[in-house]
Design a protein around this motif. Sequence first.
Motif, PDB file in Angstrom:
ATOM      1  N   GLY A 139      -7.357   3.559  -6.298  1.00  0.00           N
ATOM      2  CA  GLY A 139      -5.924   3.827  -6.405  1.00  0.00           C
ATOM      3  C   GLY A 139      -5.041   3.095  -5.421  1.00  0.00           C
ATOM      4  O   GLY A 139      -3.954   3.547  -5.087  1.00  0.00           O
ATOM      5  N   GLY A 140      -5.490   1.945  -4.937  1.00  0.00           N
ATOM      6  CA  GLY A 140      -4.615   1.077  -4.158  1.00  0.00           C
ATOM      7  C   GLY A 140      -4.339   1.527  -2.742  1.00  0.00           C
ATOM      8  O   GLY A 140      -3.217   1.433  -2.255  1.00  0.00           O
ATOM      9  N   GLN A 141      -5.381   2.035  -2.038  1.00  0.00           N
ATOM     10  CA  GLN A 141      -5.186   2.367  -0.627  1.00  0.00           C
ATOM     11  C   GLN A 141      -5.208   1.104   0.225  1.00  0.00           C
ATOM     12  O   GLN A 141      -5.607   0.049  -0.240  1.00  0.00           O
ATOM     13  CB  GLN A 141      -6.282   3.340  -0.149  1.00  0.00           C
ATOM     14  CG  GLN A 141      -6.181   4.737  -0.706  1.00  0.00           C
ATOM     15  CD  GLN A 141      -6.822   4.886  -2.066  1.00  0.00           C
ATOM     16  OE1 GLN A 141      -7.319   3.932  -2.642  1.00  0.00           O
ATOM     17  NE2 GLN A 141      -6.790   6.102  -2.595  1.00  0.00           N
ATOM     18  N   THR A 145      -7.840  -5.881   4.811  1.00  0.00           N
ATOM     19  CA  THR A 145      -7.255  -7.177   4.467  1.00  0.00           C
ATOM     20  C   THR A 145      -5.834  -7.062   3.915  1.00  0.00           C
ATOM     21  O   THR A 145      -5.231  -8.070   3.586  1.00  0.00           O
ATOM     22  CB  THR A 145      -8.127  -7.856   3.401  1.00  0.00           C
ATOM     23  OG1 THR A 145      -8.445  -6.884   2.421  1.00  0.00           O
ATOM     24  CG2 THR A 145      -9.404  -8.407   3.982  1.00  0.00           C
ATOM     25  N   THR A 146      -5.317  -5.840   3.814  1.00  0.00           N
ATOM     26  CA  THR A 146      -3.946  -5.652   3.312  1.00  0.00           C
ATOM     27  C   THR A 146      -2.954  -6.423   4.178  1.00  0.00           C
ATOM     28  O   THR A 146      -3.037  -6.408   5.406  1.00  0.00           O
ATOM     29  CB  THR A 146      -3.620  -4.145   3.325  1.00  0.00           C
ATOM     30  OG1 THR A 146      -4.504  -3.493   2.427  1.00  0.00           O
ATOM     31  CG2 THR A 146      -2.192  -3.869   2.905  1.00  0.00           C
ATOM     32  N   MET A 147      -2.015  -7.100   3.535  1.00  0.00           N
ATOM     33  CA  MET A 147      -1.049  -7.934   4.258  1.00  0.00           C
ATOM     34  C   MET A 147      -0.071  -7.058   5.035  1.00  0.00           C
ATOM     35  O   MET A 147       0.239  -5.940   4.625  1.00  0.00           O
ATOM     36  CB  MET A 147      -0.259  -8.791   3.276  1.00  0.00           C
ATOM     37  CG  MET A 147      -1.104  -9.668   2.390  1.00  0.00           C
ATOM     38  SD  MET A 147      -1.886 -10.990   3.268  1.00  0.00           S
ATOM     39  CE  MET A 147      -0.488 -11.971   3.715  1.00  0.00           C
ATOM     40  N   LEU A 148       0.446  -7.578   6.153  1.00  0.00           N
ATOM     41  CA  LEU A 148       1.457  -6.847   6.908  1.00  0.00           C
ATOM     42  C   LEU A 148       2.679  -6.633   6.019  1.00  0.00           C
ATOM     43  O   LEU A 148       3.129  -7.547   5.336  1.00  0.00           O
ATOM     44  CB  LEU A 148       1.853  -7.619   8.166  1.00  0.00           C
ATOM     45  CG  LEU A 148       0.782  -7.693   9.266  1.00  0.00           C
ATOM     46  CD1 LEU A 148       1.283  -8.535  10.413  1.00  0.00           C
ATOM     47  CD2 LEU A 148       0.375  -6.316   9.738  1.00  0.00           C
ATOM     48  N   GLY A 149       3.185  -5.422   6.012  1.00  0.00           N
ATOM     49  CA  GLY A 149       4.366  -5.107   5.202  1.00  0.00           C
ATOM     50  C   GLY A 149       4.044  -4.724   3.777  1.00  0.00           C
ATOM     51  O   GLY A 149       4.926  -4.283   3.047  1.00  0.00           O
ATOM     52  N   PRO A 156       2.880   3.778   2.628  1.00  0.00           N
ATOM     53  CA  PRO A 156       4.030   3.756   1.724  1.00  0.00           C
ATOM     54  C   PRO A 156       5.245   3.004   2.283  1.00  0.00           C
ATOM     55  O   PRO A 156       6.116   2.599   1.524  1.00  0.00           O
ATOM     56  CB  PRO A 156       4.345   5.231   1.498  1.00  0.00           C
ATOM     57  CG  PRO A 156       3.660   5.965   2.572  1.00  0.00           C
ATOM     58  CD  PRO A 156       2.512   5.152   3.018  1.00  0.00           C
ATOM     59  N   TYR A 157       5.289   2.807   3.623  1.00  0.00           N
ATOM     60  CA  TYR A 157       6.410   2.059   4.197  1.00  0.00           C
ATOM     61  C   TYR A 157       6.008   0.636   4.529  1.00  0.00           C
ATOM     62  O   TYR A 157       6.730  -0.080   5.209  1.00  0.00           O
ATOM     63  CB  TYR A 157       6.925   2.781   5.453  1.00  0.00           C
ATOM     64  CG  TYR A 157       7.327   4.215   5.159  1.00  0.00           C
ATOM     65  CD1 TYR A 157       8.462   4.487   4.402  1.00  0.00           C
ATOM     66  CD2 TYR A 157       6.548   5.279   5.597  1.00  0.00           C
ATOM     67  CE1 TYR A 157       8.821   5.788   4.093  1.00  0.00           C
ATOM     68  CE2 TYR A 157       6.907   6.586   5.302  1.00  0.00           C
ATOM     69  CZ  TYR A 157       8.034   6.833   4.536  1.00  0.00           C
ATOM     70  OH  TYR A 157       8.380   8.122   4.227  1.00  0.00           O
TER      71      TYR A 157
END
Lengths: 260, 74
Positions: A139-141, A145-149, A156-157
């Motif tokens: 579900g997209g946690q 490797t998630t990009m900053l921002g 969520p922010y």
Amino acid sequence: MSAPPGKARFSKAVYARPRSLVDVKSHFCPGCHHGTIHKIVAECIDRYGLREKTIGVACVGCSVFLYDYIDVDVVESPHGRAPAVATGVKRAQPDKFVFTYQGDGDLAAIGTSEIIHAANRGENLSVIFVNNTTYGMTGGQMAPTTMLGQKTSTTPYGRDFRGDGYPIRMAELLAGLEGTAYSARVAVSTPAQIRKSKEAVRKAFEMQINGMGLSIVEFLSTCPTNWGMKPLDAQKRVLGEMSEYFPLGVFKERVQADFA
Amino acid sequence: MGDSVTATGRIEIDFERCKACELCVPACPKVCIGMGTAINRQGYASAVFERPDDCTGCAICAETCPDACILVWR
């Protein structure tokens, strides 16, 4: 669809489904690059005639359904433990061709220890690492490797380095280890990139065939569903923002094995 | 279709397998592929081979398709 009338005129098949790719409908969302990467892996297995001696190792995530789509024997391992399981498989049956297929929540988060130590031991494996900057299946946690921002269901922010740290560049990290034979980062967002990535997977497979050590190919992939984008916009994101932070290229290529 | 003098290749899109991701549309250098309106059993409006006269059989669309539902002949 009925056979088009032009069949007699153009009869030489230029492109068909790779033999190692099972002829079934995939569960992937429209535009997901997993399908393209499966195809590239299947083509490379066909190219070296490895289908009968390949053992794949899948983990947890969208990548797990490898056993339904690629026509080779596949071991299913716990989350992140594919390099450890693959180590066992390869040591028990050194004449087999062993590869792992892992996502970023899998290889870069829960399985960091396993991949780093497998690389450091120089296990003779090939690792296909699909980086789509999120945990797709659950579900997209936020992933390491998630990009900053980037907004995900757990950030969520947007990801903030003060609380969540920075995205990990796995290909560079593993290139720094002595046991790694080959480390490259590729993308499949344009036809040219697809051809380059085939080249990288071929090199990675050759490294294992020649007994050079661990080879890893990191793919920058899209996740249109969890990014909330259309597939074409998601590809643009890979070409822009993601390729800037995760530069494409070959970071390590061993020319000679450590042992004679 | 097929009787065209200018075409040097031909593709076939698997109507039921296509998920309408549209990745093949900008990939085709000759802009031969467009999006259709007929809905398949999966619920997607499959891509269609709109301008067969310009097809060169380069197979770029087939390499791009994540679902491997394009076959190419030359």
